[in-house]
Design a protein around this motif. Structure first.
Motif, short mmCIF file in Angstrom:
data_model
loop_
_atom_site.label_atom_id
_atom_site.label_comp_id
_atom_site.label_asym_id
_atom_site.label_seq_id
_atom_site.Cartn_x
_atom_site.Cartn_y
_atom_site.Cartn_z
N UNK A 76 15.52 12.89 2.36
CA UNK A 76 15.12 11.42 1.92
C UNK A 76 15.92 11.01 0.76
N UNK A 77 15.60 11.85 -0.78
CA UNK A 77 16.31 11.64 -1.36
C UNK A 77 16.34 10.44 -2.60
N UNK A 78 14.86 10.44 -2.35
CA UNK A 78 13.58 9.15 -2.97
C UNK A 78 12.61 10.41 -3.95
N UNK A 79 12.52 10.09 -4.99
CA UNK A 79 11.84 10.62 -6.14
C UNK A 79 10.49 10.56 -5.35
N UNK A 80 9.72 11.79 -6.29
CA UNK A 80 8.27 12.86 -5.61
C UNK A 80 7.71 11.50 -5.80
N UNK A 81 7.47 10.80 -7.23
CA UNK A 81 7.07 8.99 -7.11
C UNK A 81 6.51 8.19 -6.09
N UNK A 82 7.73 8.33 -5.46
CA UNK A 82 8.05 7.36 -4.62
C UNK A 82 7.74 7.09 -3.19
N UNK A 83 7.79 8.85 -2.69
CA UNK A 83 7.44 9.15 -1.81
C UNK A 83 5.84 9.40 -1.02
N UNK A 84 5.65 9.22 -2.68
CA UNK A 84 3.56 9.74 -2.62
C UNK A 84 3.28 7.94 -2.32
N UNK A 85 4.16 7.52 -2.98
CA UNK A 85 3.63 6.07 -3.24
C UNK A 85 3.23 5.21 -2.00
N UNK A 86 5.27 5.27 -1.43
CA UNK A 86 4.75 4.94 -0.23
C UNK A 86 4.60 5.13 1.03
N UNK A 87 3.75 6.95 0.64
CA UNK A 87 2.89 7.48 1.71
C UNK A 87 1.29 6.27 2.07
N UNK A 88 1.14 6.58 0.30
CA UNK A 88 -0.58 5.43 0.76
C UNK A 88 -0.09 4.68 1.02
N UNK A 89 0.80 3.19 0.63
CA UNK A 89 0.84 2.11 1.10
C UNK A 89 1.32 2.02 2.68
N UNK A 90 1.60 3.24 3.95
CA UNK A 90 2.25 2.87 4.66
C UNK A 90 0.49 3.40 5.13
N UNK A 91 0.13 4.23 5.04
CA UNK A 91 -1.94 4.53 5.00
C UNK A 91 -2.24 3.66 5.42
N UNK A 92 -2.38 2.56 4.14
CA UNK A 92 -2.94 1.45 3.55
C UNK A 92 -2.76 0.82 5.48
N UNK A 93 -1.28 0.26 5.43
CA UNK A 93 -1.11 -0.27 6.91
C UNK A 93 -1.85 -0.14 7.93
N UNK A 94 -1.36 0.82 7.91
CA UNK A 94 -1.78 1.47 9.39
C UNK A 94 -3.61 1.56 9.57
N UNK A 95 -4.24 2.00 8.31
CA UNK A 95 -5.68 1.05 8.38
C UNK A 95 -5.60 -0.32 9.29
N UNK A 96 -4.81 -1.26 8.24
CA UNK A 96 -5.31 -2.38 8.56
C UNK A 96 -4.42 -2.93 10.37
#
Length: 197
Positions: free
Chosen positions: A165-185
């Motif tokens: 993706x060209x994203x930083x590792x930190x961005x990958x982790x943050x984006x994945x965390x937020x995406x999982x949170x959205x799925x839980x909602x």
């Protein structure tokens, strides 16, 4: 708004382009009330205000090099904010709410087990689970859908997702965390109310 303030903001843009963090913070502080006001007046009902404001500022800072100074900074940022909100509204219309009644009995069983269980299912629901996952992922933004697909459905590492993706590792982790949170909602909204008489 005074001419002096416009010139000051234009200077901040120029400094922020050169990676001046203090200038970037000043831009954020001065433009935040304007962006928040626009977001609140155009907010899709299923979108987080905080997420949309953050998206606007990401676009602003990503495109600082496109600001030519022909209009005040506030006008340029307002246009970005409005267009971002309109895109979110359009996306919301394209992704209608998934309702409990829309799910098959197998799909409902999958949701119940996903919401209540702390363990993985081991594949007992098979096809229904796969169909439900696809339906849930379709409700996410493309970047969120991509990061979850790569990490969880394709079992790629964070480093592999970064490379793809060209994203930083930190961005990958943050984006994945937020995406999982959205799925839980989304799953939480689908879960039936067991306390109804």
């Amino acid at each position: 708004m005074s001419e002096e303030r416009h010139v000051d903001l234009a200077r901040c843009v120029s400094r922020a382009r050169r990676q001046d963090e203090a200038a970037a913070r000043t831009l954020m502080d001065r433009l935040f009330p304007l962006v928040l006001k626009i977001v609140r007046s155009h907010l899709p009902w299923r979108t987080s205000e905080e997420d949309l404001v953050q998206t606007v500022f990401i676009k602003v800072f990503t495109h600082l090099d496109q600001y030519e100074g022909r209009v005040p900074v506030e006008h340029w940022v307002s246009r970005i904010a409005v267009n971002t909100c309109l895109s979110a509204l359009k996306a919301e219309k394209a992704r209608p709410e998934l309702r409990w009644a829309d799910l098959s009995e197998e799909g409902q069983a999958v949701v119940e087990s996903l919401v209540t269980s702390t363990e993985t299912d081991g594949g007992t629901h098979g096809l229904a689970a796969r169909d439900l996952v696809q339906a849930l992922l379709a409700r996410l933004r493309p970047a969120d859908r991509l990061v979850l697909t790569l990490l969880h459905l394709e079992d790629r590492s964070v480093a592999e997702v970064r490379a793809l993706t060209g994203w930083s590792e930190a961005l990958v982790k943050v984006r994945a965390f937020r995406a999982r949170r959205k799925l839980r909602k989304i799953l939480g909204k689908l879960e039936p109310d067991h306390e109804t008489p």
